[in-house]
Motif scaffolding. Structure first.
Motif, PDB file in Angstrom:
ATOM      1  N   MET A 194       1.732   1.211  -3.262  1.00  0.00           N
ATOM      2  CA  MET A 194       2.452   2.408  -2.833  1.00  0.00           C
ATOM      3  C   MET A 194       2.863   2.299  -1.360  1.00  0.00           C
ATOM      4  O   MET A 194       3.941   2.736  -0.964  1.00  0.00           O
ATOM      5  N   VAL A 195       1.979   1.714  -0.546  1.00  0.00           N
ATOM      6  CA  VAL A 195       2.288   1.537   0.877  1.00  0.00           C
ATOM      7  C   VAL A 195       3.469   0.585   1.047  1.00  0.00           C
ATOM      8  O   VAL A 195       4.417   0.859   1.799  1.00  0.00           O
TER       9      VAL A 195
ATOM     10  N   SER B 259      -3.286   2.807  -1.983  1.00  0.00           N
ATOM     11  CA  SER B 259      -2.846   1.673  -2.789  1.00  0.00           C
ATOM     12  C   SER B 259      -1.842   0.843  -2.011  1.00  0.00           C
ATOM     13  O   SER B 259      -0.809   1.353  -1.548  1.00  0.00           O
TER      14      SER B 259
ATOM     15  N   THR C  88      -4.336   7.134  -4.358  1.00  0.00           N
ATOM     16  CA  THR C  88      -2.960   6.679  -4.506  1.00  0.00           C
ATOM     17  C   THR C  88      -2.354   6.313  -3.157  1.00  0.00           C
ATOM     18  O   THR C  88      -1.636   5.316  -3.020  1.00  0.00           O
ATOM     19  N   ALA C  89      -2.675   7.102  -2.137  1.00  0.00           N
ATOM     20  CA  ALA C  89      -2.113   6.860  -0.806  1.00  0.00           C
ATOM     21  C   ALA C  89      -2.589   5.541  -0.216  1.00  0.00           C
ATOM     22  O   ALA C  89      -1.883   4.924   0.587  1.00  0.00           O
TER      23      ALA C  89
ATOM     24  N   HIS D  37      -4.040  15.325   2.584  1.00  0.00           N
ATOM     25  CA  HIS D  37      -3.946  14.713   3.916  1.00  0.00           C
ATOM     26  C   HIS D  37      -3.955  15.780   5.012  1.00  0.00           C
ATOM     27  O   HIS D  37      -4.638  15.615   6.037  1.00  0.00           O
TER      28      HIS D  37
ATOM     29  N   PHE E 170      -5.727  -0.885   3.635  1.00  0.00           N
ATOM     30  CA  PHE E 170      -5.259  -0.452   2.329  1.00  0.00           C
ATOM     31  C   PHE E 170      -5.837  -1.385   1.273  1.00  0.00           C
ATOM     32  O   PHE E 170      -6.384  -2.448   1.594  1.00  0.00           O
TER      33      PHE E 170
ATOM     34  N   LEU F 291       2.171  11.654  -4.980  1.00  0.00           N
ATOM     35  CA  LEU F 291       2.408  10.551  -4.043  1.00  0.00           C
ATOM     36  C   LEU F 291       2.353  11.036  -2.601  1.00  0.00           C
ATOM     37  O   LEU F 291       1.930  10.303  -1.698  1.00  0.00           O
TER      38      LEU F 291
ATOM     39  N   GLN G 216       6.153   4.535  -0.608  1.00  0.00           N
ATOM     40  CA  GLN G 216       5.929   5.797  -1.316  1.00  0.00           C
ATOM     41  C   GLN G 216       4.666   6.512  -0.868  1.00  0.00           C
ATOM     42  O   GLN G 216       4.427   7.648  -1.265  1.00  0.00           O
ATOM     43  N   SER G 217       3.847   5.856  -0.062  1.00  0.00           N
ATOM     44  CA  SER G 217       2.628   6.478   0.451  1.00  0.00           C
ATOM     45  C   SER G 217       2.914   7.133   1.798  1.00  0.00           C
ATOM     46  O   SER G 217       3.615   6.550   2.638  1.00  0.00           O
TER      47      SER G 217
END
Length: 436
Positions: free
Chosen positions: A241-242, A238, A235-236, A400, A300, A367, A246-247
């Motif tokens: 999201m970036v 994506s 997800t991070a 992370h 990404f 997220l 939201q990442s």
């Protein structure tokens, strides 16, 4: 048919158009409670159309490929209400040769599939007769065709063959769940690797053990990494999201955010992996894409629309099923690995916990990289050995921070699910809560 769809869309007022056809023919052989349950084959197909009209994107899909007029009308009617298009459809640009088709899968006899599935169950139950097993042997043939008004054109076939066995052992109020699976674009005739994993799980779970609440070293098996850590990590990376901020990786491109021993890349050009392909579902050519190199964030994942919005290059990660909407998805993720096998990693840790399966791992701030869940299958480590299965245990952490600050060791990798190559990973500390 796709040429006819694109030409009609252009005649009716679209400035650009793209037609996409996907077909899946699957033959599943399913076993339930140690017995053969189902042998039904099925075929699913769909056609999708995207148009760009006055800078806006219209889309429509249908499970009736012959309804050209209806499909074009639906896409054109949707365009005025669609999002602004931040891209043009790509011209063909030399796709790589990627091996994704094995004629042996298509020709694999149904009787042999039944025998293979039953052999998985028999091999596991010889060691534990009380186990109630479900098993599956599946073969599938995918056909993908795409065409757009800018000269882009692609098609490929992909075969998928998978085997798996999962068992449940009930003793009073205690329930034990074990299982493993394997998938490839090539025919799998020997299920011994799957059986071996399940027997190892049964051996480690023969006794029960208790852990104390607190922080401790934890080893995630490859299945454990896939179930607990992969979701927040993917997800991070994506691009959507970036771009939306939201990442936790937004604005961090080029920074060393993880341990130097950790690298991660996506490679759809690998031969005979279930996520491999010559291009993505938008016609962007496949290539190996480093996401993390020795701890440094490098790229990404983008589809056409998100890349255009972010001012980035599309990376070939637009994905969709038959007639579905385009989304961002990794193809074949590969983790860096180390030298030790799983049992060597356990000896290295000395004292702690092994996590094999986690239930409810999607809880928390996904997220932001958080995960938490009940340990559905896990084991206690004492003196460098697994001493038994743990119950009523919860783990929680942030993927992370773990990969940045607590990475202890990486083991030797294996394929999980056909398109994820991942090692067991040992972390120096993780929050563990145990009942009683």
């Amino acid at each position: 048919m796709l040429e006819e769809i694109v030409e009609l869309a252009l005649r009716r007022g679209a400035q650009e158009a793209e037609a996409f056809y996907s077909e899946v023919e699957e033959t599943p052989v399913l076993f339930e409670a140690n017995r053969l349950k189902q042998l039904n084959g099925r075929q699913v197909s769909g056609v999708a159309l995207r148009v760009i009209v006055d800078g806006r994107l219209g889309a429509a899909s249908s499970s009736r490929p012959g309804d050209v007029e209806g499909l074009v009308e639906m896409a054109l009617e949707a365009a005025p209400y669609g999002p602004e298009a931040h891209f043009s459809f790509p011209a063909e640009d030399g796709y790589p040769q990627v091996e994704t088709y094995d004629v042996a899968v298509e020709a694999f006899p149904l009787d042999d599939m039944v025998h293979l599935g039953q052999s998985l169950i028999d091999a596991v139950r010889r060691q534990q007769p009380e186990l109630v097993c479900d098993a599956s042997v599946r073969k599938a043939i995918h056909r993908v065709v795409g065409l757009n008004s800018n000269g882009g054109s692609f098609q490929y076939r992909r075969t998928i063959f998978s085997v798996g066995v999962h068992g449940t052992l009930v003793r009073g109020t205690d329930m034990l769940f074990v299982g493993d699976s394997q998938a490839s674009c090539q025919a799998i005739r020997d299920g011994s690797a799957v059986v071996g994993e399940v027997l190892r799980q049964l051996r480690w779970a023969e006794r029960t053990a208790r852990v104390a609440t607190g922080e401790m070293p934890v080893v995630f098996t490859p299945q454990g990494v896939a179930g607990a850590l992969l979701g927040p990590l993917a997800t991070a990376f994506s691009g959507r999201m970036v771009h939306q901020g939201q990442s936790p990786l937004a604005g961090r491109l080029g920074e060393r955010l993880y341990d130097r021993r950790f690298s991660l890349w996506d490679d759809p050009t690998l031969p005979y992996r279930t996520g491999s392909r010559i291009c993505d579902d938008e016609g962007v050519a496949s290539r190996r894409l480093p996401l993390v190199e020795e701890g440094v964030v490098r790229h990404f994942l983008y589809d056409l629309q998100t890349a255009g919005m972010a001012g980035a290059e599309p990376t070939g990660h637009g994905s969709r099923g038959p007639g579905g909407q385009v989304g961002i998805s990794p193809s074949c993720l590969v983790f860096s690995e180390g030298e030790m096998g799983l049992e060597e990693l356990v000896r290295e840790v000395g004292e702690g916990l092994v996590v094999e399966q986690l239930m409810g791992a999607g809880q928390g701030n996904v997220l932001g990289g958080d995960f938490s869940g009940n340990v559905l299958l896990g084991y206690k480590i004492e003196g460098g050995e697994v001493v038994g299965r743990v119950k009523d245990t919860v783990v929680a952490g942030n993927v992370h921070r773990l990969l940045a600050e607590a990475l202890l060791a990486l083991g030797r990798g294996r394929w999980v699910g056909g398109s994820l190559y991942v090692p067991p990973i040992a972390f120096a500390r993780l929050s563990v809560a145990a009942k009683g």
